[in-house]
Design an enzyme around this catalytic site. Sequence first.
Site, PDB file in Angstrom:
ATOM      1  N   ALA A 248       0.857  -1.190   0.000  1.00  0.00           N
ATOM      2  CA  ALA A 248       0.000   0.000   0.000  1.00  0.00           C
ATOM      3  C   ALA A 248       0.889   1.235   0.000  1.00  0.00           C
ATOM      4  O   ALA A 248       2.099   1.145   0.224  1.00  0.00           O
ATOM      5  CB  ALA A 248      -0.892  -0.013   1.232  1.00  0.00           C
ATOM      6  N   LYS A 249       0.262   2.371  -0.226  1.00  0.00           N
ATOM      7  CA  LYS A 249       1.034   3.616  -0.319  1.00  0.00           C
ATOM      8  C   LYS A 249       1.820   3.932   0.946  1.00  0.00           C
ATOM      9  O   LYS A 249       2.872   4.543   0.898  1.00  0.00           O
ATOM     10  CB  LYS A 249       0.088   4.774  -0.641  1.00  0.00           C
ATOM     11  N   ARG A 250       1.293   3.464   2.100  1.00  0.00           N
ATOM     12  CA  ARG A 250       1.988   3.795   3.359  1.00  0.00           C
ATOM     13  C   ARG A 250       3.268   2.964   3.556  1.00  0.00           C
ATOM     14  O   ARG A 250       3.979   3.139   4.531  1.00  0.00           O
ATOM     15  CB  ARG A 250       1.053   3.611   4.548  1.00  0.00           C
ATOM     16  N   ASP A 251       3.569   2.077   2.622  1.00  0.00           N
ATOM     17  CA  ASP A 251       4.737   1.207   2.781  1.00  0.00           C
ATOM     18  C   ASP A 251       6.038   1.853   2.291  1.00  0.00           C
ATOM     19  O   ASP A 251       6.934   1.175   1.802  1.00  0.00           O
ATOM     20  CB  ASP A 251       4.507  -0.126   2.059  1.00  0.00           C
ATOM     21  N   GLY A 252       6.127   3.171   2.376  1.00  0.00           N
ATOM     22  CA  GLY A 252       7.387   3.832   2.025  1.00  0.00           C
ATOM     23  C   GLY A 252       7.371   4.343   0.596  1.00  0.00           C
ATOM     24  O   GLY A 252       6.325   4.736   0.074  1.00  0.00           O
TER      25      GLY A 252
END
Length: 318
Positions: A248-252
């Site tokens: 997901a986008k929050r994974d860096g």
Amino acid sequence: MTSLPPSGDVVGAGRFAPSPTSDLHVGNLRTALLAWLFARHSGRRFLVRIEDLDVTRVAHDPAIARRQLDDLQALGLEWDDAVVRQSERIELYEAAIRLLDADPGTYPCFCTRREIAEAASAPHGAPGAYPGTCRDLSPAERRARAAGRPAALRVRADGSTVRVVDELAGPVEGLVDDFVLRRNDGAHAYNLAVVVDDIAQGVDQVVRGDDLLPSTPRQAWLTSRLGGRVPTYAHVPLVLNAAGRRLAKRDGAVTLADLAARGVGPDAVRSRLACSLGLAEAGEPVPMAVLLDRFDPGSLPREPWVWTDQEASRMSTT
Ligand code: GLU
């Protein structure tokens, strides 16, 4: 209108159909690259469709779809024909509903999610399938329930089990329940829109993430009901994060913009994606034509690919 517009095309097509909810991450880009490779390798056209039926109902940023297209282009994916947007094709979906209404029939459904979950978990209920609560309501019952809540529209499916043979996942069987065609907020359902568009656009090859595998038997059934030819399917394993969950986008740093900010350009991303598919050595520059030349659907990895944040740092130093 008595039937959907025929595709009319002799040459079939593959497609990539992103929902413009957020920028594409490396997992989405990898699926897009595979959809392009499958299409071009088999001499098909390659189409891009923006699946914006959901997002047009809520506040959203129209620039996202633009950036998704820019990113596909930056990666080297070229498509044929104009990009299609589902929000501009409502008439087509309504025409399909009229056809289904005539045969096999449709009916309004007033159930809440909770009611469905409760009824479906009762003994003898098929897991995840609509239990048919509203199928045989009398006109008076319908009127009474309509006063309380807007209705979704369901198709009268025959409850059969449909089997498709996926090029990557193998045989997949699924029960076709009375699934939703139009939601109770008026939006056309994904399963309807995707099938109508694939038929109308002459898509005969569907390559996408394997999270959509469970929807495939329903879609194959609906394609046949609408007089279309069932496409070939290849469901691609998803890209996972270090914790083993869907990326997901929050994974860096996972989008082209994030990676560019770390000094990793689109050519390096293409090379890394190609390497993950066994189509390039680590760090090897690979133009699209070279990838196409090397592509062999039979030798693609069948397991999910894991992307960790170290990827970005590793790539910026190669
Ligand atoms: N719009 C869907 C998604 O972004 C893909 C639909 C499809 O490829 O059938 O997940």
